[in-house]
Write a protein that holds these residues in place. Sequence first.
Motif, PDB file in Angstrom:
ATOM      1  N   LYS A  33      34.508  38.533  13.919  1.00  0.00           N
ATOM      2  CA  LYS A  33      35.340  37.322  14.187  1.00  0.00           C
ATOM      3  C   LYS A  33      36.648  37.087  13.812  1.00  0.00           C
ATOM      4  N   ASP A  34      37.600  36.711  14.281  1.00  0.00           N
ATOM      5  CA  ASP A  34      39.022  36.280  14.209  1.00  0.00           C
ATOM      6  C   ASP A  34      39.987  37.721  13.867  1.00  0.00           C
ATOM      7  N   LYS A  35      39.263  38.745  14.218  1.00  0.00           N
ATOM      8  CA  LYS A  35      39.769  39.985  13.896  1.00  0.00           C
ATOM      9  C   LYS A  35      40.579  40.651  15.465  1.00  0.00           C
ATOM     10  N   ILE A  36      41.532  41.348  15.338  1.00  0.00           N
ATOM     11  CA  ILE A  36      42.166  41.734  16.876  1.00  0.00           C
ATOM     12  C   ILE A  36      41.743  43.113  17.078  1.00  0.00           C
ATOM     13  N   TYR A  37      41.279  43.482  18.125  1.00  0.00           N
ATOM     14  CA  TYR A  37      41.076  44.910  18.402  1.00  0.00           C
ATOM     15  C   TYR A  37      41.793  45.436  19.441  1.00  0.00           C
ATOM     16  N   HIS A  38      42.148  46.629  19.661  1.00  0.00           N
ATOM     17  CA  HIS A  38      42.480  47.429  20.824  1.00  0.00           C
ATOM     18  C   HIS A  38      41.288  47.980  21.427  1.00  0.00           C
ATOM     19  N   ILE A  39      40.959  47.653  22.600  1.00  0.00           N
ATOM     20  CA  ILE A  39      39.630  48.226  23.430  1.00  0.00           C
ATOM     21  C   ILE A  39      40.062  48.809  24.464  1.00  0.00           C
ATOM     22  N   TYR A  40      39.308  50.176  24.669  1.00  0.00           N
ATOM     23  CA  TYR A  40      39.931  51.138  25.745  1.00  0.00           C
ATOM     24  C   TYR A  40      38.902  51.857  26.025  1.00  0.00           C
ATOM     25  N   ASN A  41      38.872  52.649  27.082  1.00  0.00           N
ATOM     26  CA  ASN A  41      37.895  53.668  27.567  1.00  0.00           C
ATOM     27  C   ASN A  41      38.041  54.296  28.860  1.00  0.00           C
ATOM     28  N   ARG A  42      37.659  55.300  29.150  1.00  0.00           N
ATOM     29  CA  ARG A  42      38.162  55.868  30.428  1.00  0.00           C
ATOM     30  C   ARG A  42      37.036  56.257  31.599  1.00  0.00           C
ATOM     31  N   GLY A  43      37.161  56.788  32.370  1.00  0.00           N
ATOM     32  CA  GLY A  43      35.982  57.145  33.153  1.00  0.00           C
ATOM     33  C   GLY A  43      35.346  58.582  32.695  1.00  0.00           C
ATOM     34  N   ASN A  44      34.151  58.535  33.022  1.00  0.00           N
ATOM     35  CA  ASN A  44      33.418  59.926  32.415  1.00  0.00           C
ATOM     36  C   ASN A  44      34.014  61.072  33.034  1.00  0.00           C
ATOM     37  N   ASN A  45      34.029  61.966  32.181  1.00  0.00           N
ATOM     38  CA  ASN A  45      34.816  63.254  32.409  1.00  0.00           C
ATOM     39  C   ASN A  45      36.330  63.054  33.095  1.00  0.00           C
ATOM     40  N   GLY A  46      36.750  61.978  32.715  1.00  0.00           N
ATOM     41  CA  GLY A  46      38.224  61.661  33.169  1.00  0.00           C
ATOM     42  C   GLY A  46      38.395  61.184  34.714  1.00  0.00           C
ATOM     43  N   GLU A  47      37.358  60.825  35.122  1.00  0.00           N
ATOM     44  CA  GLU A  47      37.261  60.608  36.550  1.00  0.00           C
ATOM     45  C   GLU A  47      37.916  59.103  36.860  1.00  0.00           C
ATOM     46  N   ASN A  48      38.041  58.729  37.954  1.00  0.00           N
ATOM     47  CA  ASN A  48      38.684  57.393  38.215  1.00  0.00           C
ATOM     48  C   ASN A  48      37.335  56.458  38.158  1.00  0.00           C
ATOM     49  N   ILE A  49      37.652  55.276  37.838  1.00  0.00           N
ATOM     50  CA  ILE A  49      36.857  54.223  37.568  1.00  0.00           C
ATOM     51  C   ILE A  49      37.227  52.866  38.458  1.00  0.00           C
ATOM     52  N   LEU A  97      29.525  55.645  34.495  1.00  0.00           N
ATOM     53  CA  LEU A  97      30.894  55.670  35.018  1.00  0.00           C
ATOM     54  C   LEU A  97      31.906  55.760  33.926  1.00  0.00           C
ATOM     55  N   PHE A  98      31.520  55.258  32.711  1.00  0.00           N
ATOM     56  CA  PHE A  98      32.394  55.174  31.687  1.00  0.00           C
ATOM     57  C   PHE A  98      31.908  56.282  30.685  1.00  0.00           C
ATOM     58  N   GLU A  99      33.025  56.849  29.675  1.00  0.00           N
ATOM     59  CA  GLU A  99      32.373  57.456  28.532  1.00  0.00           C
ATOM     60  C   GLU A  99      31.427  56.743  27.610  1.00  0.00           C
ATOM     61  N   LYS A 100      30.786  57.544  26.981  1.00  0.00           N
ATOM     62  CA  LYS A 100      29.824  56.989  26.308  1.00  0.00           C
ATOM     63  C   LYS A 100      30.018  55.591  25.534  1.00  0.00           C
ATOM     64  N   HIS A 101      30.739  55.111  24.844  1.00  0.00           N
ATOM     65  CA  HIS A 101      30.878  53.843  24.269  1.00  0.00           C
ATOM     66  C   HIS A 101      32.508  53.519  24.401  1.00  0.00           C
ATOM     67  N   PHE A 102      32.637  52.053  24.647  1.00  0.00           N
ATOM     68  CA  PHE A 102      34.192  51.816  24.365  1.00  0.00           C
ATOM     69  C   PHE A 102      34.801  51.938  23.238  1.00  0.00           C
ATOM     70  N   LYS A 103      35.855  52.405  23.143  1.00  0.00           N
ATOM     71  CA  LYS A 103      36.586  52.567  22.026  1.00  0.00           C
ATOM     72  C   LYS A 103      37.543  51.192  21.288  1.00  0.00           C
ATOM     73  N   ARG A 104      37.327  51.083  20.086  1.00  0.00           N
ATOM     74  CA  ARG A 104      37.967  50.038  19.357  1.00  0.00           C
ATOM     75  C   ARG A 104      38.592  50.217  18.204  1.00  0.00           C
ATOM     76  N   ILE A 105      39.694  49.854  18.163  1.00  0.00           N
ATOM     77  CA  ILE A 105      40.591  49.927  17.015  1.00  0.00           C
ATOM     78  C   ILE A 105      41.049  48.483  16.368  1.00  0.00           C
ATOM     79  N   GLN A 106      40.800  48.209  15.129  1.00  0.00           N
ATOM     80  CA  GLN A 106      41.287  47.025  14.666  1.00  0.00           C
ATOM     81  C   GLN A 106      42.650  47.157  14.337  1.00  0.00           C
TER      82      GLN A 106
END
Length: 182
Positions: free
Chosen positions: A8-24, A95-104
């Motif tokens: 809570k109250d923290k800021i994150y960069h959330i991102y992910n891509r398609g499995n095997n780099g495929e279009n989502i 559709l997506f790579e395993k877990h969405f990435k998150r960087i605080q």
Amino acid sequence: MKLEILEKDKIYHIYNRGNNGENIFTSDENKKYFLKLYLIHLEDNVETFAYCLMDNHFHFVIKVNNEKKVTQAFSNFFNAYAKAFNKQNDRTGSLFEKHFKRIQVENEEYLKNVIQYIHLNPKNHLDMDYKSFTFSSYQTILSDKTTNLLRNEIIKLFENIENFIYCHDFKNEFLFDKHLLE
């Protein structure tokens, strides 16, 4: 790989891509639906600084409001989109790579840089004008239309709207010049 807990109250960069780099996303309608689902599942759990939807990946910068529900809300959001996309495209599987990435995001300078990085994605990946790219928060921040984005906080972060534009233009030119040197 242990995933960082969204606090809570923290800021994150959330991102992910398609499995095997495929279009989502295969159409603008897909991207509109993705943003609609984002609001449905996450509006009460996060505040949004920036976003950009590319064909095979996405980025968000968010501030967590509801620590207890946010991870499940993201899971529900991604699952709802994946099911709809798979049904529409007669496909199965992840559709997506395993877990969405998150960087605080731990400081203001990094926050400014990641917002610019996200907005410049169309230029960096597609050689498209980031200023007119439809599925990015850049235009919305500059507009006066109603939005759920943290527009005032972003403008304040960059001091004013003119500096917001200047910083993006400067970083765009810097990256372009750096690219020429490679």
